[in-house]
Design a protein around this motif. Structure first.
Motif, mmCIF file in Angstrom:
data_model
loop_
_atom_site.group_PDB
_atom_site.id
_atom_site.type_symbol
_atom_site.label_atom_id
_atom_site.label_comp_id
_atom_site.label_asym_id
_atom_site.label_seq_id
_atom_site.Cartn_x
_atom_site.Cartn_y
_atom_site.Cartn_z
ATOM 1 N N ALA C 149 -1.289 -24.471 -36.789
ATOM 2 C CA ALA C 149 -2.386 -23.905 -37.582
ATOM 3 C C ALA C 149 -3.599 -24.837 -37.596
ATOM 4 C CB ALA C 149 -1.918 -23.628 -39.010
ATOM 5 N N THR C 150 -3.364 -26.159 -37.575
ATOM 6 C CA THR C 150 -4.504 -27.085 -37.629
ATOM 7 C C THR C 150 -5.406 -26.941 -36.405
ATOM 8 O OG1 THR C 150 -3.383 -28.933 -36.555
ATOM 9 C CG2 THR C 150 -3.252 -28.855 -38.950
ATOM 10 N N VAL C 151 -4.852 -26.468 -35.280
ATOM 11 C CA VAL C 151 -5.756 -26.219 -34.139
ATOM 12 C C VAL C 151 -6.211 -24.766 -34.092
ATOM 13 C CG1 VAL C 151 -4.782 -28.129 -32.832
ATOM 14 C CG2 VAL C 151 -3.979 -25.825 -32.390
ATOM 15 N N LEU C 152 -5.362 -23.841 -34.587
ATOM 16 C CA LEU C 152 -5.775 -22.421 -34.578
ATOM 17 C C LEU C 152 -7.028 -22.201 -35.415
ATOM 18 C CD1 LEU C 152 -2.455 -20.365 -34.858
ATOM 19 C CD2 LEU C 152 -3.917 -20.699 -32.858
ATOM 20 N N SER C 153 -7.212 -23.038 -36.445
ATOM 21 C CA SER C 153 -8.368 -22.846 -37.322
ATOM 22 C C SER C 153 -9.687 -23.081 -36.591
ATOM 23 C CB SER C 153 -8.266 -23.777 -38.534
ATOM 24 O OG SER C 153 -8.204 -25.122 -38.103
ATOM 25 N N MET C 154 -9.610 -23.705 -35.412
ATOM 26 C CA MET C 154 -10.839 -23.864 -34.619
ATOM 27 C C MET C 154 -11.003 -22.681 -33.664
ATOM 28 S SD MET C 154 -10.887 -27.952 -33.740
ATOM 29 C CE MET C 154 -9.398 -27.929 -32.749
ATOM 30 N N GLN C 155 -10.088 -21.716 -33.728
ATOM 31 C CA GLN C 155 -10.064 -20.553 -32.843
ATOM 32 C C GLN C 155 -10.208 -20.929 -31.368
ATOM 33 O OE1 GLN C 155 -13.035 -18.227 -34.984
ATOM 34 N NE2 GLN C 155 -11.350 -17.041 -35.874
ATOM 35 N N PRO C 156 -9.276 -21.707 -30.882
ATOM 36 C CA PRO C 156 -9.332 -22.112 -29.476
ATOM 37 C C PRO C 156 -8.892 -20.962 -28.570
ATOM 38 C CG PRO C 156 -7.306 -22.902 -30.467
ATOM 39 C CD PRO C 156 -8.073 -22.223 -31.564
ATOM 40 N N ARG C 157 -9.318 -21.017 -27.330
ATOM 41 C CA ARG C 157 -8.872 -19.987 -26.378
ATOM 42 C C ARG C 157 -7.595 -20.424 -25.679
ATOM 43 N NH1 ARG C 157 -13.772 -19.359 -22.618
ATOM 44 N NH2 ARG C 157 -12.648 -17.580 -21.747
ATOM 45 N N ILE C 158 -7.357 -21.747 -25.735
ATOM 46 C CA ILE C 158 -6.192 -22.286 -25.040
ATOM 47 C C ILE C 158 -5.370 -23.096 -26.030
ATOM 48 C CG2 ILE C 158 -5.443 -23.799 -23.161
ATOM 49 C CD1 ILE C 158 -8.351 -23.361 -22.016
ATOM 50 N N LEU C 159 -4.047 -22.913 -25.997
ATOM 51 C CA LEU C 159 -3.177 -23.785 -26.788
ATOM 52 C C LEU C 159 -2.393 -24.666 -25.825
ATOM 53 C CD1 LEU C 159 -1.374 -21.790 -29.623
ATOM 54 C CD2 LEU C 159 -3.061 -23.612 -29.837
ATOM 55 N N VAL C 160 -2.419 -25.959 -26.085
ATOM 56 C CA VAL C 160 -1.676 -26.884 -25.251
ATOM 57 C C VAL C 160 -0.650 -27.541 -26.155
ATOM 58 C CG1 VAL C 160 -1.848 -28.980 -23.902
ATOM 59 C CG2 VAL C 160 -3.640 -27.273 -23.752
ATOM 60 N N LEU C 161 0.623 -27.364 -25.835
ATOM 61 C CA LEU C 161 1.668 -27.872 -26.735
ATOM 62 C C LEU C 161 2.552 -28.887 -26.017
ATOM 63 C CD1 LEU C 161 1.704 -24.360 -27.198
ATOM 64 C CD2 LEU C 161 2.415 -25.361 -29.367
ATOM 65 N N ASP C 162 2.833 -29.993 -26.690
ATOM 66 C CA ASP C 162 3.694 -31.026 -26.127
ATOM 67 C C ASP C 162 5.062 -30.938 -26.810
ATOM 68 O OD1 ASP C 162 4.642 -33.153 -24.729
ATOM 69 O OD2 ASP C 162 3.144 -34.603 -25.444
ATOM 70 N N GLU C 163 6.062 -30.573 -26.073
ATOM 71 C CA GLU C 163 7.444 -30.473 -26.581
ATOM 72 C C GLU C 163 7.526 -29.758 -27.929
ATOM 73 O OE1 GLU C 163 9.915 -31.301 -24.894
ATOM 74 O OE2 GLU C 163 9.298 -32.840 -23.476
ATOM 75 N N PRO C 164 7.121 -28.502 -28.001
ATOM 76 C CA PRO C 164 7.078 -27.857 -29.319
ATOM 77 C C PRO C 164 8.446 -27.676 -29.958
ATOM 78 C CG PRO C 164 6.627 -26.267 -27.569
ATOM 79 C CD PRO C 164 6.662 -27.615 -26.925
ATOM 80 N N THR C 165 9.511 -27.605 -29.155
ATOM 81 C CA THR C 165 10.819 -27.327 -29.764
ATOM 82 C C THR C 165 11.645 -28.584 -30.015
ATOM 83 O OG1 THR C 165 11.713 -26.911 -27.560
ATOM 84 C CG2 THR C 165 11.011 -24.996 -28.843
ATOM 85 N N SER C 166 11.116 -29.762 -29.684
ATOM 86 C CA SER C 166 11.942 -30.959 -29.861
ATOM 87 C C SER C 166 12.176 -31.211 -31.350
ATOM 88 C CB SER C 166 11.287 -32.175 -29.206
ATOM 89 O OG SER C 166 10.233 -32.631 -29.995
ATOM 90 N N GLY C 167 13.383 -31.577 -31.664
ATOM 91 C CA GLY C 167 13.719 -31.921 -33.047
ATOM 92 C C GLY C 167 13.909 -30.720 -33.979
#
Lengths: 263, 324, 234
Positions: C149-167
Motif C-alpha cells: 500500500a505504501t507504494v500503491l498510494s503513489m499510483q505507480p504503473r509498475i510494481l516491483v516486488l522482492d521476494e513477496p512471499t518470503s517469511g
C-alpha cells in the motif's frame, strides 16, 4: 561503509598490535608537542609515516587520499590567519581592497593543518594494518577495562549488519521519494522530513533492541554466564620491546629537532 | 547513497587542533567519569546488558548515517546521546556513546586519537549528562501531558548538542586554535541549528517507540537515587558552559593556555641549549636551509624504501618461480 | 503497443569489481506479470534496484519511454513502486496511515488528495481498518500488504516486488498471491517461490550469475527440469 583493514602480509601487519597502538599514540603525542612552524620536523614525521605505509604495502595514494578527510575541520582555525599574534601586515589585494593578516597566525594555521593531516595518516595506518579483534585484545592487554572491551566487541560484531539495515531503510525511503509531473512543490516540509527520519531511527533502535535479545539468547546457548572472559596478559616479547623503544626514541629525536627548528 | 560516515561531523575534533595540555586534561576527566560509569554499570549489570549496550552502540553508529535534506545540499542527522539516555539511562548511555566515539576515532579517523579524551568529554559525557538533566526535569514538569515526552526529548537532544558544541569551542579556544570570541558564537550558532535536526529526529524516534513499545520509555518514572549525581552534574555543566561562554567570548585572550605550553617548550629548549654544544645546533638554526635538507632527506628515504621493497618483492617472486 | 519497461544491455559491478549484472536486455509489455527467478546472489535484487535508479549501471533502461537517469528519477520513482523483501525496512512511521501517506506527501499533494490516495491504497490491499494501527505489531502478512500500500498510494504503473512471499505462513502466502492477481499493475517479481510463478505469472525470466539464462512462458520453464537444475532452482 567499508572496513579500512587491508589484508596484506607485511611486517607491519604482523607486528604485535600493542606495539602499533603505543607507537601510534606516541607518534601523535610527539607530533602535537612539536611547536608551530617546525617544518623540517614535520617533513621527517611525514617521511616516517609514508615509509611505514610503503612497508605495509598499502600504497601512498591510499593513505594520502584518506587523510584529506580531516581537512574540513580546518575552518575552525582559519581566523588565526587574520587575527593571529602581531605584527599584522596589510596587503593591497585589488584596487583598494585591503587584506590584513598575521604571518605568525598564517604559520600556526598551516602548522595545525599539516600536523592534523599527518596525525590522521598514522591513525589510518593503524586501522588498515590491524584487525579489529586484535586491536581489542591489545587494548584489553593495555588495561582497558574488559566491560568496555566487551561492549565494543559486540558493537563491532553487529555494526556492519546494522549498517546494512540502515542502507536498506534509506533505499526504501528514496524509492518512495517521487515527484508528480508539473509539480514543483515536493519533498514535504523540513520538519516532516526530520520526523520521518526520526521514525526510521526509532524503528532501527527497536529492531536493534530485539536483536540484542536474540544475541543474548545465542550467547546463553553457548555457555555465557554474565562473566566476561579474563584477558590474556602475555607480556611483550623482547624483540617487540626493543622495536617499540627504538620507535619512541626516533619520535623523540624528531621532536627535539622540531623544538629547535620551530618557534 | 554515499556514505556519510566519511563526511566528518563538525564536533569530532581531529588531532592537531587541541594543545597537548588541553588534550591531557580532558583525557584525565573523561577517564575518571567513564571509570565511574563502568563501575556503576557493572554493579547494577544484568547479564543481559552487555549485548544490549553493544548492539545499541552499533545502532547509534549506524543511525548516524540516517539523514534528511535540509536545504542547499546540507543535511541533518543524528548524534544520538539523548536517545541513548532515554532508552538506557545515563551511565550505560555514557558507555554506549564512549564506544561509538572511540570506534569512530580508532577505525574511521572521525576525530583524533590524542584528542579523543576531549571528544569523549563533549559527546559521551557532556552530551549525555545534559540530555539526562533536561529530559528528567521536563518530564517531571510535563508529566500530566501526553506530549510531555516529545517536548522533553526534543529539548534534551537540542541542549545536548548545543552545550556539547560550546564545550568543543572552549577547548579550541583554550588551545589557541580558534579565538574564543569567534569560535564560541560560530560553533554555538551552527549547533543551535544542527540541534534542531537532532531534536526533531529524537522526537520522531520517540513517537515511533511510543506507538510501538511504550514500555521502553521508562526513564520518566521514579529513578534510582544514584542518578541524582548525573542530574546535578548535567545541570551544572550546562549552567557553567552557558555562563562561561559569553564571558570567554568577551575575554578571548584570558583563555589561551597555549601560552603556558609555549612557555614550557621555551624552558625545555633553554635547558637543552645548556646541554648541547652550540656548534651542533648551528646547522638547524637556519629554518629555510633545515627545511630543504629535511625535504631532500625525506624524499630520499621514501624512494629508498619504495625501491628496497620493490627489489625484495622481485627477489621473492624469482625464488618462487625457480622453486616451481 | 510500446513496452513499459525496456532494459537494454544493462551491466553493473560492485565497487569491489565483482560483476553483478552483465548485458541484461529485457522488454516488458504493459499489464504483464513476470517472475524473476534465480539462486541467491544471481542478481535479482540488484536488477530490481536499477529499475528506479537506486543503482546506476551501464546500458539503458526506459520506463514508459522515459530514460532512467538523474533528472527523471523523481517521476520514475512515482511510476515504479518498489516493495522491499523485509517490510520492516519500509515501514517506519508510528501509524500505518502515516507510512502510506509518505509518498503522496513527498509528491507535494494537498491534504485532501493525500487522504484519498491513502484510503484507496489501503482499500486495494484490504487493510482499510488498519490506518490507525502501529505497523510494528502487525503480522508478516499484514506488514507485506501495508508495504504494498505504501507504494500503491503513489499510483505507480509498475510494481516491483522482492521476494513477496518470503517469511509468510501458507495462508498469508495464498492470500498475498490472490491480492497480487487482483492488482492491475505491470509486475516484476523476484522470487524463489516457483509455485508463485506457476500460479501468478505467465512469463518467467531465469537469472544466473548476473545474466539472463532463460526467458519464456512459465509453464515451459518450470517443465524443463534440466534448466532448473543447471541454474540452482531445483
Amino acid at each position: 561503509m567499508r572496513e579500512l583493514f587491508r589484508q596484506n602480509r607485511s611486517i607491519i601487519h604482523q607486528m604485535d598490535a600493542r606495539v602499533k597502538v603505543i607507537f601510534t599514540l606516541a607518534f601523535v603525542l610527539f607530533l602535537s608537542l612539536t611547536p608551530f612552524n617546525a617544518w623540517p620536523a614535520y617533513i621527517l614525521f611525514l617521511t616516517l609515516i609514508l615509509s611505514a605505509a610503503l612497508f605495509s604495502r598499502l600504497g601512498l595514494g591510499f593513505v594520502l587520499k584518506r587523510a584529506l578527510l580531516a581537512l574540513p575541520f580546518i575552518l575552525a582555525a582559519v581566523p588565526l590567519i587574520f587575527i593571529g599574534p602581531p605584527p599584522h601586515i596589510t596587503l593591497d589585494v585589488f584596487r583598494g581592497v585591503q587584506l590584513t593578516y598575521s604571518p605568525e597566525g598564517l604559520g600556526r594555521f598551516a602548522s595545525i593543518a599539516v600536523k592534523s593531516w599527518i596525525s590522521v595518516q598514522v591513525a589510518i595506518l593503524l586501522a588498515a594494518t590491524t584487525r579489529f579483534p586484535d586491536l581489542l585484545t591489545a587494548l584489553q592487554q593495555l588495561r582497558v577495562p574488559k566491560l568496555f572491551v566487551a561492549i565494543v566487541g559486540l558493537m563491532w560484531r553487529y555494526l556492519f549488519v546494522i549498517v546494512d539495515e540502515v542502507t536498506r531503510m534509506a533505499r526504501a525511503r528514496t524509492s518512495r521519494s517521487a515527484t508528480v509531473p508539473g509539480s514543483h512543490h515536493h519533498g514535504g516540509s523540513v520538519s516532516w522530513r526530520a520526523g520521518v527520519t526520526g521514525g526510521m531511527a526509532g524503528s532501527l533502535f527497536l529492531r536493534s533492541l530485539e536483536r540484542s535479545d536474540r544475541v543474548y539468547a545465542a550467547m546463553l546457548s553457548r555457555g555465557y554466564t554474565g562473566e566476561l572472559p579474563a584477558s590474556d596478559t602475555r607480556p611483550l616479547s623482547n624483540g617487540d620491546r626493543q622495536l617499540l623503544a627504538l620507535g619512541v626514541v626516533l619520535l623523540a629525536m624528531l621532536w627535539l629537532l622540531g623544538l629547535f627548528s620551530g618557534g | 547513497m554515499s556514505s556519510p560516515i566519511f563526511s566528518p561531523l563538525p564536533m569530532h575534533i581531529p588531532d592537531g587542533f587541541l594543545s597537548v595540555l588541553v588534550s591531557i586534561v580532558f583525557w584525565v576527566i573523561s577517564v575518571i567519569v567513564i571509570g565511574i560509569a563502568l563501575r556503576k554499570t557493572s554493579r547494577e549489570l544484568g547479564e543481559r546488558d552487555v549485548p544490549l549496550m553493544g548492539v545499541l552502540a552499533a545502532a547509534i553508529f549506524a543511525g548516524q548515517m540516517l539523514n534528511f535534506s535540509v536545504t542547499g545540499g546540507t543535511s541533518g542527522h543524528l548524534l544520538g546521546a539523548a536517545i541513548a539516555v532515554i532508552l538506557l539511562g545515563p551511565w550505560p548511555a555514557v558507555l554506549v556513546m564512549t564506544s561509538v566515539v572511540s570506534v569512530q576515532a580508532l577505525l574511521f579517523q572521525d576525530g583524533g586519537i590524542l584528542v579523543l579524551g576531549a571528544n569523549l568529554f563533549n559527546m559521551a559525557i557532556v552530551g549525555v549528562f545534559v540530555a539526562y538533566a533536561v529530559y528528567t526535569l521536563l518530564i517531571q514538569l510535563f508529566k500530566e501531558q501526553s506530549w510531555g515526552v516529545f517536548v522533553a526529548g526534543f529539548a534534551a537532544a537540542w541542549s545536548s548538542i548545543f552545550i556539547a558544541s560550546l564545550s568543543c569551542a572552549l577547548q579550541l579556544a583554550l588551545s589557541g586554535t580558534s579565538p574564543a570570541n569567534l569560535a564560541i558564537p560560530a560553533m554555538g550558532a551552527i549547533h543551535a541549528l544542527i540541534g534542531i535536526g537532532e531534536g526533531l529526529i529524537t522526537a520522531g524516534a520517540l513517537a515511533f517507540l511510543f506507538a510501538a513499545r511504550k514500555d521502553l520509555l521508562k526513564l520518566g518514572e521514579p529513578r534510582p537515587a544514584g542518578n541524582k549525581g548525573v542530574f546535578l552534574g548535567g545541570s551544572l555543566i550546562a549552567l557553567m558552559l552557558v555562563v562561561l561562554s559569553p564571558l570567554a567570548s568577551s575575554h578571548p585572550d584570558g583563555l589561551e593556555w597555549v601560552a603556558q605550553e609555549n612557555g614550557f617548550i621555551l624552558s625545555a629548549k633553554a635547558a637543552l641549549y645548556n646541554l648541547i654544544p652550540d656548534y651542533a645546533l648551528h646547522g638547524i638554526s637556519d629554518p629555510a636551509l633545515a627545511t630543504i635538507a629535511a625535504g631532500v632527506l625525506g624524499v630520499v628515504i621514501v624512494f629508498g624504501v619504495a625501491y628496497g621493497i620493490a627489489r625484495a618483492e622481485k627477489r621473492t617472486a624469482k625464488q618462487e618461480n625457480s622453486q616451481r | 503497443m510500446n513496452p513499459i519497461i525496456e532494459i537494454d544491455h544493462l551491466s553493473f559491478h560492485y565497487p569491489d569489481g565483482k560483476v553483478a549484472l552483465s548485458e541484461i536486455s529485457l522488454k516488458v509489455m504493459p499489464g504483464e506479470k513476470i517472475a524473476l527467478v534465480g539462486a541467491n546472489g544471481a542478481g535479482k535484487s540488484t536488477l530490481l534496484l536499477h529499475l528506479n535508479g537506486i543503482f546506476e549501471g551501464s546500458g539503458q533502461i526506459l520506463i514508459g519511454g522515459m530514460e532512467v537517469e538523474k533528472k527523471n528519477l523523481g517521476l520514475i520513482r512515482g511510476q515504479v513502486g518498489l516493495v522491499f523483501q523485509n517490510p520492516d525496512d519500509q515501514l517506519f512511521s508510528p501509524t500505518v496511515y502515516e507510512d502510506v501517506a509518505y509518498g503522496p506527501i513527498y509528491q507535494g499533494l494537498g491534504e485532501k488528495v493525500v487522504r484519498e490516495k491513502v484510503e484507496q491504497a489501503l482499500a486495494a490491499v484490504h487493510m482499510s481498518d488498519y490506518a490507525g494501527r502501529n505497523p510494528y505489531h502487525l503480522s508478516s502478512g499484514e506488514k507485506k500488504r501495508i508495504a504494498i500500500a505504501t507504494v500503491l498510494s503513489m499510483q505507480p504503473r509498475i510494481l516491483v516486488l522482492d521476494e513477496p512471499t518470503s517469511g509468510l505462513d501458507p495462508r498469508a502466502r495464498r492470500e498475498l498471491i490472490e491480492l497480487l492477481r487482483e492488482l492491475p499493475q505491470t509486475m516484476l517479481i523476484a522470487t524463489h517461490d516457483l509455485a508463485l510463478a506457476e500460479n501468478l505469472t505467465p512469463r518467467t525470466v531465469v537469472l544466473d550469475q548476473g545474466a539472463i539464462a532463460a526467458d519464456g512462458p512459465t509453464a515451459e520453464i518450470l517443465a524443463d527440469e534440466s534448466l532448473l537444475l543447471a541454474h540452482g532452482l531445483s
